[in-house]
Design an enzyme around this catalytic site. Sequence first.
Site, PDB file in Angstrom:
ATOM      1  N   ARG A  62      47.742  76.789   9.617  1.00 26.38           N
ATOM      2  CA  ARG A  62      46.553  77.119  10.410  1.00 26.38           C
ATOM      3  C   ARG A  62      46.901  77.418  11.858  1.00 26.38           C
ATOM      4  NH1 ARG A  62      45.486  73.301   6.784  1.00 26.38           N
ATOM      5  NH2 ARG A  62      45.924  71.643   8.267  1.00 26.38           N
ATOM      6  N   GLU A  99      54.030  59.289   7.192  1.00 23.35           N
ATOM      7  CA  GLU A  99      53.684  57.895   6.916  1.00 23.35           C
ATOM      8  C   GLU A  99      54.620  57.333   5.833  1.00 23.35           C
ATOM      9  OE1 GLU A  99      49.580  57.521   6.125  1.00 23.35           O
ATOM     10  OE2 GLU A  99      49.620  55.321   6.106  1.00 23.35           O
TER      11      GLU A  99
HETATM   12  P1  AMP Z   1      50.634  64.960  12.831  1.00 16.26           P
HETATM   13  O1  AMP Z   1      52.081  65.356  12.678  1.00 16.26           O
HETATM   14  O2  AMP Z   1      50.330  63.605  12.268  1.00 16.26           O
HETATM   15  O3  AMP Z   1      50.159  65.106  14.262  1.00 16.26           O
HETATM   16  O4  AMP Z   1      49.793  65.937  11.921  1.00 16.26           O
HETATM   17  C1  AMP Z   1      49.514  67.209  12.368  1.00 16.26           C
HETATM   18  C2  AMP Z   1      49.597  68.229  11.264  1.00 16.26           C
HETATM   19  O5  AMP Z   1      48.990  67.781  10.055  1.00 16.26           O
HETATM   20  C3  AMP Z   1      48.864  69.477  11.671  1.00 16.26           C
HETATM   21  O6  AMP Z   1      49.624  70.595  11.254  1.00 16.26           O
HETATM   22  C4  AMP Z   1      47.538  69.391  10.970  1.00 16.26           C
HETATM   23  O7  AMP Z   1      47.171  70.641  10.459  1.00 16.26           O
HETATM   24  C5  AMP Z   1      47.727  68.389   9.856  1.00 16.26           C
HETATM   25  N1  AMP Z   1      46.724  67.305   9.847  1.00 16.26           N
HETATM   26  C6  AMP Z   1      46.960  65.991  10.085  1.00 16.26           C
HETATM   27  N2  AMP Z   1      45.856  65.257   9.940  1.00 16.26           N
HETATM   28  C7  AMP Z   1      44.870  66.122   9.626  1.00 16.26           C
HETATM   29  C8  AMP Z   1      43.461  65.979   9.362  1.00 16.26           C
HETATM   30  N3  AMP Z   1      42.831  64.781   9.374  1.00 16.26           N
HETATM   31  N4  AMP Z   1      42.751  67.097   9.082  1.00 16.26           N
HETATM   32  C9  AMP Z   1      43.358  68.303   9.064  1.00 16.26           C
HETATM   33  N5  AMP Z   1      44.660  68.506   9.292  1.00 16.26           N
HETATM   34  C10 AMP Z   1      45.424  67.428   9.571  1.00 16.26           C
END
Ligand code: AMP
Length: 182
Positions: A62, A99
Amino acid sequence: MTRTARLEELVRDIADFPAPGVVFKDITPLLADPFAFATTVEALTEPFAGQGIEQVVGIEARGFILAGAIAHRLGAGFVPVRKGGKLPGAVEQEHYDLEYGSDLLEVHADALVPGARVLVVDDVLATGGTAAATARLVEKLGGHVVGFGFVLELAFLSGREQLSGRQAVSLLTYGTSGDGQR
Ligand code: AMP
């Protein structure tokens, strides 16, 4: 209605996607709305205009949609960062923790102009692991990460703390514990 309220209305919560207990923040209704899409692109462009951004790095998948439009507005180039095994040329890699377990991001090793000033763009800032790994990839290639742009931030996951104090713009912030957690 404020600009933020209009955008927020077009982010849809999908419960238990892609796994039970996760609330997925779906931005496809926002992308589908001409006003909201334009507003989002402008709001993520404006803070970085005049900062000499030469390339905008979008994170699969996205992030690509927004990063391409923002790069066009900034007069910058677009560079994709993809999950492992998708890019056809020689790549630089970076592992990052999930995680449970870890994942792999890649960028073409020759994608950046020397010393490029880079903006990193994605849809959601959650734990910050993906954005931080992307910044490490940019730095491995000799680029300079000027800042980060996100449509929304799940503030209770403290992802901002992974971004080393660099400028990080998110248009919507969700702070309530448990809301949108992944
Ligand atoms: P993070 O590495 O935990 O910051 O996760 C970010 C990535 O995971 C991004 O590319 C987001 O598109 C996706 N992502 C994580 N959590 C969500 C969520 N609750 N809703 C949509 N996309 C998420």
